[in-house]
Write a protein that holds these residues in place. Sequence first.
Motif, PDB file in Angstrom:
ATOM      1  N   ILE A 162      46.332  55.203  23.823  1.00 35.07           N
ATOM      2  CA  ILE A 162      45.180  54.763  24.631  1.00 35.07           C
ATOM      3  C   ILE A 162      44.191  54.007  23.739  1.00 35.07           C
ATOM      4  N   GLN A 163      43.894  54.621  22.582  1.00 35.02           N
ATOM      5  CA  GLN A 163      42.885  54.001  21.719  1.00 35.02           C
ATOM      6  C   GLN A 163      43.343  52.650  21.175  1.00 35.02           C
ATOM      7  N   TYR A 164      44.621  52.563  20.849  1.00 38.63           N
ATOM      8  CA  TYR A 164      45.157  51.286  20.351  1.00 38.63           C
ATOM      9  C   TYR A 164      44.937  50.185  21.399  1.00 38.63           C
ATOM     10  N   ILE A 165      45.215  50.527  22.653  1.00 39.04           N
ATOM     11  CA  ILE A 165      45.055  49.524  23.726  1.00 39.04           C
ATOM     12  C   ILE A 165      43.570  49.194  23.914  1.00 39.04           C
ATOM     13  N   LEU A 166      42.739  50.247  23.938  1.00 39.22           N
ATOM     14  CA  LEU A 166      41.308  50.010  24.200  1.00 39.22           C
ATOM     15  C   LEU A 166      40.622  49.222  23.082  1.00 39.22           C
ATOM     16  N   GLU A 167      41.179  49.268  21.880  1.00 37.39           N
ATOM     17  CA  GLU A 167      40.611  48.466  20.795  1.00 37.39           C
ATOM     18  C   GLU A 167      40.872  46.973  21.022  1.00 37.39           C
ATOM     19  N   ARG A 168      41.823  46.666  21.931  1.00 38.29           N
ATOM     20  CA  ARG A 168      42.198  45.258  22.152  1.00 38.29           C
ATOM     21  C   ARG A 168      41.809  44.731  23.525  1.00 38.29           C
ATOM     22  N   THR A 169      41.679  45.629  24.487  1.00 40.96           N
ATOM     23  CA  THR A 169      41.271  45.217  25.835  1.00 40.96           C
ATOM     24  C   THR A 169      40.618  46.404  26.542  1.00 40.96           C
ATOM     25  N   ASN A 170      39.649  46.126  27.380  1.00 42.26           N
ATOM     26  CA  ASN A 170      39.067  47.252  28.132  1.00 42.26           C
ATOM     27  C   ASN A 170      39.681  47.344  29.530  1.00 42.26           C
ATOM     28  N   LYS A 171      40.634  46.425  29.828  1.00 36.44           N
ATOM     29  CA  LYS A 171      41.224  46.428  31.179  1.00 36.44           C
ATOM     30  C   LYS A 171      42.438  47.346  31.202  1.00 36.44           C
ATOM     31  N   LEU A 172      42.156  48.647  31.238  1.00 38.35           N
ATOM     32  CA  LEU A 172      43.239  49.623  31.147  1.00 38.35           C
ATOM     33  C   LEU A 172      43.276  50.512  32.388  1.00 38.35           C
ATOM     34  N   PRO A 213      42.135  48.159  45.830  1.00 33.69           N
ATOM     35  CA  PRO A 213      43.166  47.436  45.067  1.00 33.69           C
ATOM     36  C   PRO A 213      42.849  47.387  43.573  1.00 33.69           C
ATOM     37  N   ILE A 214      43.899  47.563  42.790  1.00 29.51           N
ATOM     38  CA  ILE A 214      43.745  47.664  41.338  1.00 29.51           C
ATOM     39  C   ILE A 214      43.122  46.388  40.756  1.00 29.51           C
ATOM     40  N   ASP A 215      43.527  45.224  41.284  1.00 29.37           N
ATOM     41  CA  ASP A 215      43.004  43.986  40.691  1.00 29.37           C
ATOM     42  C   ASP A 215      41.492  43.868  40.851  1.00 29.37           C
ATOM     43  N   SER A 216      40.960  44.293  42.027  1.00 32.38           N
ATOM     44  CA  SER A 216      39.506  44.161  42.175  1.00 32.38           C
ATOM     45  C   SER A 216      38.779  45.231  41.355  1.00 32.38           C
ATOM     46  N   LEU A 217      39.417  46.403  41.172  1.00 30.90           N
ATOM     47  CA  LEU A 217      38.802  47.438  40.324  1.00 30.90           C
ATOM     48  C   LEU A 217      38.704  46.941  38.880  1.00 30.90           C
ATOM     49  N   ILE A 218      39.792  46.301  38.431  1.00 33.51           N
ATOM     50  CA  ILE A 218      39.804  45.800  37.042  1.00 33.51           C
ATOM     51  C   ILE A 218      38.702  44.749  36.868  1.00 33.51           C
ATOM     52  N   ALA A 219      38.564  43.908  37.881  1.00 37.11           N
ATOM     53  CA  ALA A 219      37.563  42.831  37.790  1.00 37.11           C
ATOM     54  C   ALA A 219      36.146  43.386  37.617  1.00 37.11           C
ATOM     55  N   GLN A 220      35.909  44.586  38.194  1.00 37.81           N
ATOM     56  CA  GLN A 220      34.556  45.158  38.112  1.00 37.81           C
ATOM     57  C   GLN A 220      34.381  46.117  36.926  1.00 37.81           C
ATOM     58  N   LEU A 221      35.460  46.301  36.158  1.00 41.34           N
ATOM     59  CA  LEU A 221      35.451  47.323  35.115  1.00 41.34           C
ATOM     60  C   LEU A 221      34.447  46.991  34.004  1.00 41.34           C
ATOM     61  N   GLY A 222      33.557  47.945  33.693  1.00 42.19           N
ATOM     62  CA  GLY A 222      32.573  47.747  32.615  1.00 42.19           C
ATOM     63  C   GLY A 222      33.219  47.976  31.250  1.00 42.19           C
ATOM     64  N   LYS A 223      32.522  47.573  30.200  1.00 46.10           N
ATOM     65  CA  LYS A 223      33.056  47.650  28.833  1.00 46.10           C
ATOM     66  C   LYS A 223      33.402  49.078  28.424  1.00 46.10           C
ATOM     67  N   ASN A 224      32.618  50.051  28.924  1.00 43.26           N
ATOM     68  CA  ASN A 224      32.813  51.424  28.468  1.00 43.26           C
ATOM     69  C   ASN A 224      33.490  52.290  29.537  1.00 43.26           C
ATOM     70  N   ASN A 272      42.459  41.100  25.734  1.00 42.65           N
ATOM     71  CA  ASN A 272      41.872  40.750  27.027  1.00 42.65           C
ATOM     72  C   ASN A 272      42.862  40.764  28.198  1.00 42.65           C
ATOM     73  N   ARG A 273      44.047  41.310  27.983  1.00 40.42           N
ATOM     74  CA  ARG A 273      45.045  41.399  29.064  1.00 40.42           C
ATOM     75  C   ARG A 273      44.798  42.694  29.849  1.00 40.42           C
ATOM     76  N   SER A 274      45.269  42.734  31.092  1.00 37.10           N
ATOM     77  CA  SER A 274      45.156  43.990  31.849  1.00 37.10           C
ATOM     78  C   SER A 274      46.451  44.791  31.639  1.00 37.10           C
ATOM     79  N   VAL A 275      46.280  46.079  31.336  1.00 43.28           N
ATOM     80  CA  VAL A 275      47.416  46.916  30.942  1.00 43.28           C
ATOM     81  C   VAL A 275      47.535  48.117  31.876  1.00 43.28           C
ATOM     82  N   PHE A 276      48.765  48.361  32.341  1.00 39.73           N
ATOM     83  CA  PHE A 276      49.072  49.572  33.099  1.00 39.73           C
ATOM     84  C   PHE A 276      49.762  50.521  32.124  1.00 39.73           C
ATOM     85  N   LEU A 277      49.234  51.734  31.980  1.00 34.29           N
ATOM     86  CA  LEU A 277      49.802  52.690  31.031  1.00 34.29           C
ATOM     87  C   LEU A 277      50.250  53.952  31.766  1.00 34.29           C
TER      88      LEU A 277
END
Length: 401
Positions: A44-54, A98-109, A13-18
């Motif tokens: 990418i897949q390893y991160i997405l299996e743990r958080t969708n905030k990518l 801004p990246i933070d507000s985009l992350i906040a609105q990010l859907g699961k998929n 559930n953490r937000s990740v910059f890759l």
Amino acid sequence: MDFNTLPQLDLANRSVFLRLDLNVPLLDGVIQDDTRIRAALPTIQYILERTNKLVIASHLGRPKGKVVASMSLEPVGQRLSELLQREVLLVQDYAEEPIDSLIAQLGKNQVILLENVRFHAEETEGNEVFAQNLMKGIHIYVNDAFGALHRAHSSIYEAAQQVPRESRAIGFLIEKEIAALTQLTVNVRRPYTLIMGGSKVEDKLAVILHLLEHCNRLLIGGAMAYTFLEIQGYPIGNSFVERDKRALCQSILDIAQARKVEICLPIDHVCGQSLDANTPHQVVEGIAIPAGWMGLDIGPKTIRLFESYIMNSSTVFWNGPMGVFEWPPFAKGSLKVAEAVARCNGFTVVGGGDSVSAVNQAQVAARISHVSTGGGASLAFLEGTPLPGLRVLEKRTEHGG
Ligand code: AMP
């Protein structure tokens, strides 16, 4: 050097910059080779299996700080979306959106892909404010762009510094690269053969000097061989020669002799009359090249000699083509060296854009222990000086900070 790898971090559930290297070849907006995108999928897949905030960032080409439509990451986003089976949101302006507000609105998929970071001059300038914008609301910084680690660009260097050291990590590709390249200088298995080619000796000087401390033989082909032959007194006709690099080449020969490293130069050549794809060509037997001709590939005897060295090696590193391999009459030396490296039972590494192309042309990549994805970065790593992009990811600095 000690780095956090992905499994060492709690990503839940953490937000990740890759930061990735999605610099794929494009022609009229169509991806010619998606290897780099597919190579990034495990991370990418390893991160997405743990958080969708990518949030994914990459460069593409050299747009020099301007928006250049032909260097947009849009086709990359589409391909990524197909491969991940997710919606990829391409973000154009990270200050306006801004990246933070985009992350906040990010859907699961969904996943965020930032448009080409090099559309902004601040990226290559290593600008800190730009990095702060990129990292707004981000908890964890992950870098898997091996090919860009030698550049202290904003998304590589400054961005990592926006989170504490314990929240920075290397991705799976970088982990693999470091493990393979380290084997070329630490606990090396012998005999160890270094094969260098390509055009400019200066670009490779630091690597050659560093690896001369470890290897048993140095095989030299490509244009750079002719400066070495010239200083040994052989006629080289009109071959490419770096007259101002004679002293450098002599110092390589002297150091090799002092360290008992065997140096192997071409003993015959495939020559052309000019640097032209359709130039008349012939095999020149012997080391001397007649007036009016230029060496454009290693000859058949040199190929056999190089093959015999490669085949009885326990470690091989190859960088730089043996000739103008882009033109079929002068490609054989590089293709035969690629095949020999593939046949060698030892630990084999190929690095550098052109030698990697030769390996792909010879269709032997799968039989080479490691094909490095970053030409400049793999050479910089092997020079032994820390890469900025890696230094910033180290768990501790030299001063323990
Ligand atoms: P580098 O970027 O230094 O690895 O050099 C790669 C380039 O060197 C390729 O484009 C080759 O065509 C070129 N090259 C290799 N051998 C020769 C040669 N004998 N004469 C001129 N150019 C060469």
